[in-house]
Design an enzyme around this catalytic site. Structure first.
Site, PDB file in Angstrom:
ATOM      1  N   LYS A  42       3.629  -7.369  -8.117  1.00  0.00           N
ATOM      2  CA  LYS A  42       3.682  -8.689  -7.476  1.00  0.00           C
ATOM      3  C   LYS A  42       3.713  -9.758  -8.583  1.00  0.00           C
ATOM      4  O   LYS A  42       4.751  -9.907  -9.218  1.00  0.00           O
ATOM      5  CB  LYS A  42       2.547  -8.806  -6.477  1.00  0.00           C
TER       6      LYS A  42
ATOM      7  N   HIS B 100      -2.523  -9.367  -4.015  1.00  0.00           N
ATOM      8  CA  HIS B 100      -1.834 -10.623  -3.682  1.00  0.00           C
ATOM      9  C   HIS B 100      -2.592 -11.854  -4.169  1.00  0.00           C
ATOM     10  O   HIS B 100      -2.256 -12.975  -3.768  1.00  0.00           O
ATOM     11  CB  HIS B 100      -1.610 -10.714  -2.167  1.00  0.00           C
TER      12      HIS B 100
ATOM     13  N   SER C 200      -2.337  -9.329   3.152  1.00  0.00           N
ATOM     14  CA  SER C 200      -0.940  -9.684   2.945  1.00  0.00           C
ATOM     15  C   SER C 200      -0.139  -9.906   4.215  1.00  0.00           C
ATOM     16  O   SER C 200       0.899 -10.546   4.182  1.00  0.00           O
ATOM     17  CB  SER C 200      -0.257  -8.620   2.097  1.00  0.00           C
TER      18      SER C 200
HETATM   19  C1  LIG Z   1      -3.157  -5.049  -0.737  1.00  0.00           C
HETATM   20  C2  LIG Z   1      -2.225  -4.112  -1.444  1.00  0.00           C
HETATM   21  N1  LIG Z   1      -2.749  -3.138  -2.209  1.00  0.00           N
HETATM   22  C3  LIG Z   1      -1.963  -2.270  -2.855  1.00  0.00           C
HETATM   23  C4  LIG Z   1      -0.593  -2.345  -2.777  1.00  0.00           C
HETATM   24  C5  LIG Z   1       0.253  -1.312  -3.487  1.00  0.00           C
HETATM   25  O1  LIG Z   1       0.922  -1.861  -4.556  1.00  0.00           O
HETATM   26  P1  LIG Z   1       2.156  -1.140  -5.249  1.00  0.00           P
HETATM   27  O2  LIG Z   1       3.383  -1.861  -4.785  1.00  0.00           O
HETATM   28  O3  LIG Z   1       1.921  -1.338  -6.719  1.00  0.00           O
HETATM   29  O4  LIG Z   1       2.139   0.285  -4.876  1.00  0.00           O
HETATM   30  C6  LIG Z   1      -0.015  -3.352  -2.019  1.00  0.00           C
HETATM   31  C7  LIG Z   1       1.457  -3.466  -1.943  1.00  0.00           C
HETATM   32  O5  LIG Z   1       2.069  -3.693  -0.963  1.00  0.00           O
HETATM   33  C8  LIG Z   1      -0.848  -4.252  -1.322  1.00  0.00           C
HETATM   34  O6  LIG Z   1      -0.326  -5.207  -0.554  1.00  0.00           O
END
Ligand SMILES: Cc1ncc(COP(=O)(O)O)c(C=O)c1O
Length: 420
Positions: free
Chosen positions: A266, A235, A207
């Site tokens: 997301k 993502h 990300s």
């Molecule tokens: C690659 C990745 N995994 C997990 C998460 C965690 O997601 P959540 O917002 O549901 O805690 C994110 C969020 O930023 C992320 O970018």
């Protein structure tokens, strides 16, 4: 005159000496506090203290009284204002109340929690789906629970904080490989002792820079060396692959991936996290996974919105195509303007603009905001290799005209700040 009475909970004064006379535990943050203050003293706005006063749509909000185009959300498919999603949330709020007040394994599993798990099983075509309160907790739970003392977790160096934190919480041995390097992954796998389980952790889209993993090659190498594989599609869900399952679907490795982790925060447009899998013993995780057991479950309105959104994402081909058009147009346009970008082409809906230092990044961020577009600023330690970034993330609800407006704002801001 009475002296002010200090309680044991009073903060320390500027000397850093706590009222008890001991060392102020906050003194370790002094350098960060000073750096932030020095930046604010130059007159720029705090990029991490922004408030959305009103949200008008997935792509527009009022910020400091001004209507602003949002180019820094993860609302990739624009589901947050979908009328069916909103109606489902309102209905669940009326029928089930505002919260469950309990763990999934006690009083916190309502009809809606099983329905959203059914929707996920259908979306991913898997036998099992387990919903957590956030994606962060899904990663925390999976990493910390399935790999024990005798096992190895082999992860990309640029992995998300939730993956690292899950590793820190568990007892497995941690081995990192160079970001997106199939060669380094294989080298590390070869060096591991023959006994002990192996879990390779990958992300579909990384990300920070918006680059995607070479999953076909990585999964092949992992399997050849006897590892189980988890792919975090936070993502990628919604717009990669024929069914929007993620990069692993597009790479054609669905039948070789053991677990997919994802989030509702997301493309799904609400909050929550999940793991899906076909592993025959998967359901035991509901009993042993601490971030699943020892926290309250998602509110009924949230699981209802998530289930409705996921079912709609199964038939969102047109939106997907438009999101890709937007991403490619923005990437090309920014390049033509002379901006340095993290990827040569638009690999995902995240387009990261590289800037030389913190001051230039914040000034450009502010110039863009004043022009009427919000982007995310990212800086070390969240970024790889000490990079300063303006991260743009597109939405399927941005119109082609809005993308042109965004480019015009980047042109004006970049020229005003001397970046281009
Ligand atoms: C690659 C990745 N995994 C997990 C998460 C965690 O997601 P959540 O917002 O549901 O805690 C994110 C969020 O930023 C992320 O970018």
């Amino acid at each position: 005159m009475t002296e002010a009475v200090r309680t044991p909970f009073d903060p320390a004064d500027e000397t850093g000496v706590a009222p008890s006379g001991g060392r102020d535990l906050f003194s370790k943050f002094d350098a960060l506090i000073a750096e932030r203050q020095a930046l604010l003293d130059t007159g720029v706005r705090d990029p991490f203290g922004l408030v959305m006063e009103k949200v008008l749509s997935p792509t527009r909000a009022i910020i400091k009284g001004k209507e602003t185009i949002l180019l820094g959300t993860y609302n990739y498919m624009g589901m947050t204002f979908d009328p069916d999603v909103i109606a489902a949330g309102k209905k669940a709020l009326d029928e089930y109340g505002s919260g469950t007040t309990g763990s999934r394994v006690l009083n916190g599993t309502y009809q809606g929690h099983t329905e959203v798990e059914e929707a996920l099983k259908e979306f991913y075509g898997t036998r099992h789906a387990m919903v957590f309160s956030t994606g962060y907790q899904a990663n925390l739970g999976l990493m910390a629970t399935i790999a024990g003392k005798e096992d190895y977790i082999i992860l990309d160096a640029d992995s998300h904080a939730s993956i690292y934190d899950g590793c820190a919480m568990g007892n497995a041995q941690i081995v990192r490989f160079r970001h997106n390097s199939v060669e380094d992954l294989e080298k590390r796998l070869k060096r591991l002792p023959a006994d002990g389980g192996r879990l390779v952790v990958l992300e579909g889209v990384y990300s920070m820079l918006g680059d995607i993993a070479p999953l076909k090659e990585m999964v092949e190498v992992s399997k050849r060396h006897g590892a189980m594989v988890v792919v975090d599609e936070a993502h990628g869900m919604g717009f990669f692959g024929p069914n929007g399952r993620g990069v692993f679907e597009e790479a054609g490795v669905e039948d070789q991936v053991d677990f997919v982790v994802g989030t509702f925060s997301k493309s799904v447009g609400t909050v929550g996290g999940f793991v899906v899998s076909n592993h025959p013993k998967f359901e035991v995780l509901r009993l042993v996974c601490r971030p699943y057991v020892f926290t309250a479950s998602l509110p009924p309105s949230v699981v209802a919105t998530a289930a409705t959104s996921i079912r709609k994402l199964m038939h969102a081909g047109n939106k997907r195509a438009h999101l890709w058009e937007n991403s490619r147009r923005l990437h090309q346009g920014l390049r033509d303007l002379g901006y340095k970008l993290a990827t040569d082409t638009a690999e995902s809906a995240i387009i990261a603009v590289l800037l030389p230092d913190q001051q230039t990044t914040v000034i450009t961020w502010q110039a863009l905001l004043e022009a009427g577009v919000y982007v995310n600023m990212a800086r070390p330690p969240a970024t790889p290799a000490g990079m300063f970034l303006l991260r743009c993330s597109l939405c399927a609800e941005h119109s082609a005209d809005e993308v042109e407006q965004i480019l015009a704002m980047f042109e004006a801001a970049g020229k005003a700040t001397g970046v281009i």
